[in-house]
Design a protein around this motif. Structure first.
Motif, PDB file in Angstrom:
ATOM      1  N   LYS A 244      -4.276   9.653   5.021  1.00 17.35           N
ATOM      2  CA  LYS A 244      -3.760   9.180   6.304  1.00 17.35           C
ATOM      3  C   LYS A 244      -3.834   7.659   6.353  1.00 17.35           C
ATOM      4  O   LYS A 244      -4.839   7.064   5.954  1.00 17.35           O
ATOM      5  CB  LYS A 244      -4.568   9.774   7.469  1.00 17.35           C
ATOM      6  CG  LYS A 244      -4.572  11.304   7.508  1.00 17.35           C
ATOM      7  CD  LYS A 244      -3.174  11.843   7.708  1.00 17.35           C
ATOM      8  CE  LYS A 244      -3.175  13.352   7.802  1.00 17.35           C
ATOM      9  NZ  LYS A 244      -1.799  13.905   7.958  1.00 17.35           N
ATOM     10  N   VAL A 245      -2.773   7.039   6.848  1.00 14.63           N
ATOM     11  CA  VAL A 245      -2.700   5.577   6.915  1.00 14.63           C
ATOM     12  C   VAL A 245      -2.489   5.146   8.361  1.00 14.63           C
ATOM     13  O   VAL A 245      -1.561   5.602   9.038  1.00 14.63           O
ATOM     14  CB  VAL A 245      -1.550   5.029   6.042  1.00 14.63           C
ATOM     15  CG1 VAL A 245      -1.431   3.503   6.215  1.00 14.63           C
ATOM     16  CG2 VAL A 245      -1.784   5.375   4.576  1.00 14.63           C
TER      17      VAL A 245
ATOM     18  N   ILE B 199       7.624  -0.969   7.791  1.00 15.67           N
ATOM     19  CA  ILE B 199       6.579  -0.077   8.297  1.00 15.67           C
ATOM     20  C   ILE B 199       7.202   1.119   9.006  1.00 15.67           C
ATOM     21  O   ILE B 199       6.755   2.265   8.842  1.00 15.67           O
ATOM     22  CB  ILE B 199       5.611  -0.838   9.223  1.00 15.67           C
ATOM     23  CG1 ILE B 199       4.843  -1.901   8.424  1.00 15.67           C
ATOM     24  CG2 ILE B 199       4.639   0.119   9.917  1.00 15.67           C
ATOM     25  CD1 ILE B 199       3.917  -2.759   9.244  1.00 15.67           C
ATOM     26  N   LEU B 200       8.242   0.874   9.783  1.00 23.67           N
ATOM     27  CA  LEU B 200       8.921   1.977  10.456  1.00 23.67           C
ATOM     28  C   LEU B 200       9.535   2.939   9.438  1.00 23.67           C
ATOM     29  O   LEU B 200       9.535   4.161   9.655  1.00 23.67           O
ATOM     30  CB  LEU B 200       9.990   1.434  11.398  1.00 23.67           C
ATOM     31  CG  LEU B 200       9.491   0.574  12.573  1.00 23.67           C
ATOM     32  CD1 LEU B 200      10.648   0.146  13.452  1.00 23.67           C
ATOM     33  CD2 LEU B 200       8.432   1.303  13.392  1.00 23.67           C
ATOM     34  N   GLU B 201      10.033   2.398   8.336  1.00 25.65           N
ATOM     35  CA  GLU B 201      10.588   3.252   7.290  1.00 25.65           C
ATOM     36  C   GLU B 201       9.494   4.119   6.672  1.00 25.65           C
ATOM     37  O   GLU B 201       9.708   5.314   6.402  1.00 25.65           O
ATOM     38  CB  GLU B 201      11.262   2.402   6.221  1.00 25.65           C
ATOM     39  CG  GLU B 201      12.020   3.184   5.162  1.00 25.65           C
ATOM     40  CD  GLU B 201      13.141   4.038   5.745  1.00 25.65           C
ATOM     41  OE1 GLU B 201      13.359   5.142   5.207  1.00 25.65           O
ATOM     42  OE2 GLU B 201      13.771   3.611   6.735  1.00 25.65           O
ATOM     43  N   LEU B 202       8.310   3.539   6.453  1.00 19.93           N
ATOM     44  CA  LEU B 202       7.179   4.305   5.917  1.00 19.93           C
ATOM     45  C   LEU B 202       6.713   5.374   6.904  1.00 19.93           C
ATOM     46  O   LEU B 202       6.255   6.451   6.501  1.00 19.93           O
ATOM     47  CB  LEU B 202       6.027   3.373   5.556  1.00 19.93           C
ATOM     48  CG  LEU B 202       6.264   2.469   4.336  1.00 19.93           C
ATOM     49  CD1 LEU B 202       5.171   1.410   4.223  1.00 19.93           C
ATOM     50  CD2 LEU B 202       6.341   3.299   3.057  1.00 19.93           C
TER      51      LEU B 202
ATOM     52  N   VAL C  54       0.841  -1.197   0.000  1.00 16.26           N
ATOM     53  CA  VAL C  54       0.000   0.000   0.000  1.00 16.26           C
ATOM     54  C   VAL C  54       0.883   1.256   0.000  1.00 16.26           C
ATOM     55  O   VAL C  54       0.633   2.215  -0.739  1.00 16.26           O
ATOM     56  CB  VAL C  54      -0.945   0.022   1.221  1.00 16.26           C
ATOM     57  CG1 VAL C  54      -1.697   1.349   1.304  1.00 16.26           C
ATOM     58  CG2 VAL C  54      -1.934  -1.143   1.149  1.00 16.26           C
ATOM     59  N   GLY C  55       1.932   1.230   0.809  1.00 14.64           N
ATOM     60  CA  GLY C  55       2.832   2.382   0.883  1.00 14.64           C
ATOM     61  C   GLY C  55       3.492   2.692  -0.443  1.00 14.64           C
ATOM     62  O   GLY C  55       3.616   3.863  -0.833  1.00 14.64           O
ATOM     63  N   LYS C  56       3.905   1.657  -1.173  1.00 18.97           N
ATOM     64  CA  LYS C  56       4.549   1.879  -2.474  1.00 18.97           C
ATOM     65  C   LYS C  56       3.586   2.520  -3.468  1.00 18.97           C
ATOM     66  O   LYS C  56       3.945   3.454  -4.192  1.00 18.97           O
ATOM     67  CB  LYS C  56       5.078   0.567  -3.045  1.00 18.97           C
ATOM     68  CG  LYS C  56       5.855   0.730  -4.345  1.00 18.97           C
ATOM     69  CD  LYS C  56       6.406  -0.571  -4.842  1.00 18.97           C
ATOM     70  CE  LYS C  56       7.331  -0.339  -6.048  1.00 18.97           C
ATOM     71  NZ  LYS C  56       6.749   0.499  -7.101  1.00 18.97           N
ATOM     72  N   ILE C  57       2.344   2.027  -3.492  1.00 23.11           N
ATOM     73  CA  ILE C  57       1.348   2.595  -4.411  1.00 23.11           C
ATOM     74  C   ILE C  57       1.066   4.055  -4.059  1.00 23.11           C
ATOM     75  O   ILE C  57       0.947   4.919  -4.939  1.00 23.11           O
ATOM     76  CB  ILE C  57       0.047   1.769  -4.384  1.00 23.11           C
ATOM     77  CG1 ILE C  57       0.295   0.338  -4.889  1.00 23.11           C
ATOM     78  CG2 ILE C  57      -1.045   2.440  -5.209  1.00 23.11           C
ATOM     79  CD1 ILE C  57       0.795   0.252  -6.312  1.00 23.11           C
TER      80      ILE C  57
END
Length: 344
Positions: free
Chosen positions: A278-279, A288-291, A264-267
């Motif tokens: 907002k996610v 996830i920590l990187e995102l 989801v983050g990449k898209i």
């Protein structure tokens, strides 16, 4: 004079094997008999001899079957299980790890039956929520195999133990945070493993439905635009997220109740819309920590996946060595709210 199982059996008018089943929380005893035996145990003050049991149990090989799912949590649960085994010093524990997909409940049933045939001492499982899996788990308990569920649970399995995040509580925390992020208005999409009553991961399903119900209660102006089933398939998550963004140009929030956060983050990054959406998601995996650092994910709720692996090993060995099980059927790991500021 020390009270023995024989003394309890004679007082209750039952065989010693029946008393043993009650002490070790095994099935096969009627509720009335179980209650009577427990009352006698309390009356006589019976306690097992831990030192004697420890000496008796050391030196044998313990066989544990870990039946896990091909989801984002897998490597972290496996690490936790391995850590739990390392912590059990002085015991020879052999663990076999098997993996299947969320969409393969019959494969999971086969793995449970194989563990029963192999006469393992314990099964640690992330269960798919279907009747067939539940029946297989009941059969394992009937064969005196301890079953500890991890990362998700099944109803009507009271003779098992379960280690998970408190998904009811977590769903409310997630709804509260999303509502605050959006200031009580806007469209939100939910990405869950599966929305059906069966063939899902029960904990993920609770996190999805609990979020919806609590959101309606505290932020009625927030619209649940769509509920997406992913079955934790990476390609499916990427395609459905892309289609979601195309359908909802004004989407303001995405709540990810299960896995697939990296996809989801990449898209969102590729679309350029991550600053507007907002996610809220779960767990503290490195990606996830990187995102979070990048501002793509706004908040994640950690359920201590490592502990969800190591604690079932502790419970299994306490049972196999000392005959002890926690009174609670469901044991919750800590829920931590992690924001970008939490990791700097």
């Amino acid at each position: 004079m020390r009270v023995t199982i024989k003394d309890i059996a004679e007082r209750a008018g039952v065989h010693r094997a029946t008393v043993d089943k009650v002490i070790h929380e095994r099935p096969g005893v009627s509720d009335d008999v179980r209650t009577r035996i427990k009352e006698i145990i309390q009356e006589l003050g019976y306690t097992p001899n831990p030192a004697g049991r420890l000496l008796q149990k050391q030196g044998r090989i313990y066989q544990i079957s870990a039946i896990l799912l091909d989801v984002d949590a897998f490597p972290y649960l496996k690490q936790g299980l391995e850590e739990g085994i390392r912590n059990q010093t002085g015991f020879d524990i052999r663990m076999q790890v098997s993996v299947c997909k969320v969409s393969e409940p019959e494969r999971q049933v086969e793995l449970i039956h194989a563990a029963i045939e192999e006469k393992v001492d314990a099964i640690i499982i992330c269960p798919i929520n279907t009747t067939s899996v539940r029946e297989a788990i009941v059969k394992a308990r009937e064969n005196n195999i301890l079953v500890v569920m991890t990362n998700s649970y099944l109803k009507n399995t009271e003779h098992c133990r379960c280690v998970t995040i408190d998904s009811v509580r977590a769903s409310k925390i997630a709804a509260r945070l999303m509502g605050e992020f959006l200031r009580g208005k806007g469209q939100v999409a939910i990405i869950s493993t599966a929305m059906a009553e069966e063939n899902n991961l029960a904990d993920v399903s609770v996190r999805a439905t609990g979020f919806i119900d609590y959101m309606k209660e505290i932020y009625p102006e927030i619209e649940i635009a769509e509920k997406i089933e992913s079955f934790e398939e990476k390609a499916t998550i990427r395609i459905k997220t892309q289609e979601l963004l195309e359908r909802y140009p004004n989407l303001r929030g995405i709540y990810i109740a299960g896995g697939g956060v990296a996809q989801v983050g990449k898209i969102l990054k590729d679309s350029g819309r991550y600053e507007d959406i907002k996610v809220v998601c779960f767990e503290d995996y490195p990606e996830i920590l990187e995102l979070l650092k990048e501002g793509v994910v706004d908040c994640t709720l950690s359920g201590d996946i490592n502990r969800q692996g190591s604690l079932p090993i502790e419970l299994a060995m306490d049972y196999l060595v000392f005959g002890k099980l926690p009174k609670k059927h469901h044991i919750f790991t800590e829920t931590r709210v992690i924001l970008k500021e939490s990791i700097f």
